[in-house]
Motif scaffolding. Structure first.
Motif, short mmCIF file in Angstrom:
data_model
loop_
_atom_site.label_atom_id
_atom_site.label_comp_id
_atom_site.label_asym_id
_atom_site.label_seq_id
_atom_site.Cartn_x
_atom_site.Cartn_y
_atom_site.Cartn_z
N LEU A 66 0.87 -1.18 0.00
CA LEU A 66 0.00 0.00 0.00
C LEU A 66 0.90 1.23 0.00
O LEU A 66 1.43 1.61 1.03
CB LEU A 66 -0.90 -0.01 1.23
N LYS A 67 1.13 1.77 -1.21
CA LYS A 67 2.11 2.85 -1.38
C LYS A 67 3.46 2.38 -0.81
O LYS A 67 3.98 1.38 -1.24
CB LYS A 67 1.60 4.14 -0.75
N ASP A 68 4.00 3.10 0.18
CA ASP A 68 5.31 2.69 0.73
C ASP A 68 5.16 1.75 1.93
O ASP A 68 6.15 1.39 2.57
CB ASP A 68 6.11 3.92 1.17
N ASN A 69 3.93 1.41 2.25
CA ASN A 69 3.68 0.59 3.45
C ASN A 69 3.18 -0.79 3.07
O ASN A 69 2.97 -1.10 1.91
CB ASN A 69 2.63 1.28 4.33
N TYR A 70 2.96 -1.61 4.10
CA TYR A 70 2.32 -2.91 3.91
C TYR A 70 0.98 -2.88 4.61
O TYR A 70 0.80 -2.19 5.61
CB TYR A 70 3.18 -4.03 4.52
N LEU A 71 0.05 -3.64 4.06
CA LEU A 71 -1.28 -3.75 4.68
C LEU A 71 -1.55 -5.23 4.92
O LEU A 71 -1.49 -6.04 4.00
CB LEU A 71 -2.35 -3.16 3.74
N LEU A 72 -1.82 -5.58 6.18
CA LEU A 72 -2.24 -6.95 6.50
C LEU A 72 -3.75 -6.98 6.50
O LEU A 72 -4.39 -6.16 7.16
CB LEU A 72 -1.75 -7.38 7.88
N GLU A 73 -4.32 -7.93 5.78
CA GLU A 73 -5.77 -8.13 5.81
C GLU A 73 -6.02 -9.45 6.53
O GLU A 73 -5.48 -10.49 6.14
CB GLU A 73 -6.34 -8.19 4.39
N CYS A 74 -6.83 -9.40 7.61
CA CYS A 74 -7.00 -10.58 8.46
C CYS A 74 -8.45 -10.64 8.95
O CYS A 74 -9.26 -9.78 8.62
CB CYS A 74 -6.06 -10.50 9.66
N GLU A 75 -8.74 -11.64 9.76
CA GLU A 75 -10.05 -11.69 10.39
C GLU A 75 -10.15 -10.52 11.38
O GLU A 75 -9.25 -10.29 12.17
CB GLU A 75 -10.21 -13.03 11.13
N LYS A 76 -11.23 -9.75 11.29
CA LYS A 76 -11.33 -8.51 12.07
C LYS A 76 -11.18 -8.75 13.57
O LYS A 76 -10.53 -7.98 14.28
CB LYS A 76 -12.67 -7.81 11.79
N LYS A 77 -11.73 -9.87 14.06
CA LYS A 77 -11.68 -10.07 15.51
C LYS A 77 -10.26 -10.40 16.02
O LYS A 77 -10.04 -10.45 17.21
CB LYS A 77 -12.69 -11.12 15.96
N SER A 78 -9.30 -10.60 15.09
CA SER A 78 -7.92 -10.89 15.51
C SER A 78 -7.02 -9.66 15.51
O SER A 78 -5.88 -9.74 15.95
CB SER A 78 -7.29 -11.92 14.56
#
Length: 299
Positions: A66-78
């Motif tokens: 995500l641009k210069d960053n990283y984005l973790l997509e996970c289960e919301k409750k975690s």
């Protein structure tokens, strides 16, 4: 179960997002997650996980650029627990974690629709952009389609512009269940199984060529010495009611245990001694119910 129609979309409000930024974000992630962060680019998204030092399963997620960053997509409750664990490993690393779960939403689209957005090869993990939102093909199994990770305020406009019709998320989770991929109540697996028993190797979640990461030693040993004896598999009810921790038996031999209950039931099942082939498509006793094991095509 049919695949998604071209113009269907499923919004997943139960997905959470963590931004990982800072000068040492890449090295930090590379040292703790099971997959190779070098593979994450604007054109490629990976599936990965964090294990305990003993190789037990803790969390899983997708890693996007995500641009210069990283984005973790996970289960919301975690999300809160994952950030807590990342902070535990942070020490003096120049890295920051921000919960963006209230700013983003994930929406599942068909591969056909992905191709309309980007007429490229439809390989697992292939990533493109629509407006400014990343869109990626599921790196675990392309039969789960693709996902748009959209800012919350843009999602309805995106759905309208792409001429999409919202359908029930059950359709997505039933498909996932039939493919043998648990995505709901993953906390029930936490610390109870090895990461490799959760099929992370089969779902492109582990890179066996990368350097050290947390839990690597046991994970590699199980793989290299062919010591994988159990796997997480989907369980279909024939009669009665299934409960968590129910023991599954074949000819009075204990072959498994239910770890995730309804509606998408998964159990840890022996795959050798006895061999899985002996009891797939067989009626099995599970506590007070009768069940059968669904064997995914990738095993």
């Amino acid at each position: 179960f049919a695949n998604m129609e071209k113009n269907e979309v499923i919004t997943l409000e139960d997905r959470g997002f963590i931004q990982i930024s800072g000068l040492e974000a890449k090295d930090f992630l590379q040292n703790i997650v099971t997959n190779d962060i070098e593979k994450v680019t604007n054109n490629s998204t990976i599936f990965s996980s964090i294990l305990t030092p003993q190789g037990k399963y803790l969390f899983e997620f997708f890693v996007l650029k995500l641009k210069d960053n990283y984005l973790l997509e996970c289960e919301k409750k975690s999300v809160i627990e994952i950030i807590k664990l990342l902070n535990f490993y942070k020490l003096r690393s120049k890295v920051d974690f921000i919960d963006l779960s209230e700013k983003y939403v994930a929406a599942v689209i068909s591969l056909e629709k992905f191709k309309e957005i980007n007429n490229s090869n439809l390989s697992k993990g292939k990533t493109t952009n629509y407006q400014e939102d990343p869109v990626y093909i599921d790196p675990r199994n392309d039969k789960l389609g693709a996902k748009i990770v959209s800012k919350l305020e843009n999602i309805h406009l995106t759905i309208k512009k792409l001429n999409l019709n919202i359908v029930d998320k059950k359709k997505y989770y039933i498909k996932s269940f039939e493919l043998g991929i648990p995505q709901v109540d993953l906390n029930k697996l936490k610390d109870k199984i090895f990461g490799i028993e959760n099929n992370l190797d089969e779902l492109n979640g582990i890179d066996f060529k990368k350097g050290c990461y947390v839990g690597q030693e046991n994970t590699s040993r199980i793989k290299l010495r062919n010591k994988l004896r159990r796997r997480i598999l989907p369980i279909q009810k024939i009669s009665g009611e299934i409960s968590e921790n129910d023991i599954i038996k074949f000819k009075d031999i204990e072959i498994g245990k239910v770890l995730i209950g309804n509606p998408y039931t998964f159990a840890l099942i022996k795959v050798v001694d006895p061999d899985l082939k002996e009891f797939t498509n067989t009626e099995l006793i599970c506590g007070k119910s009768k069940v059968k094991i669904l064997k995914p095509e990738w095993i």
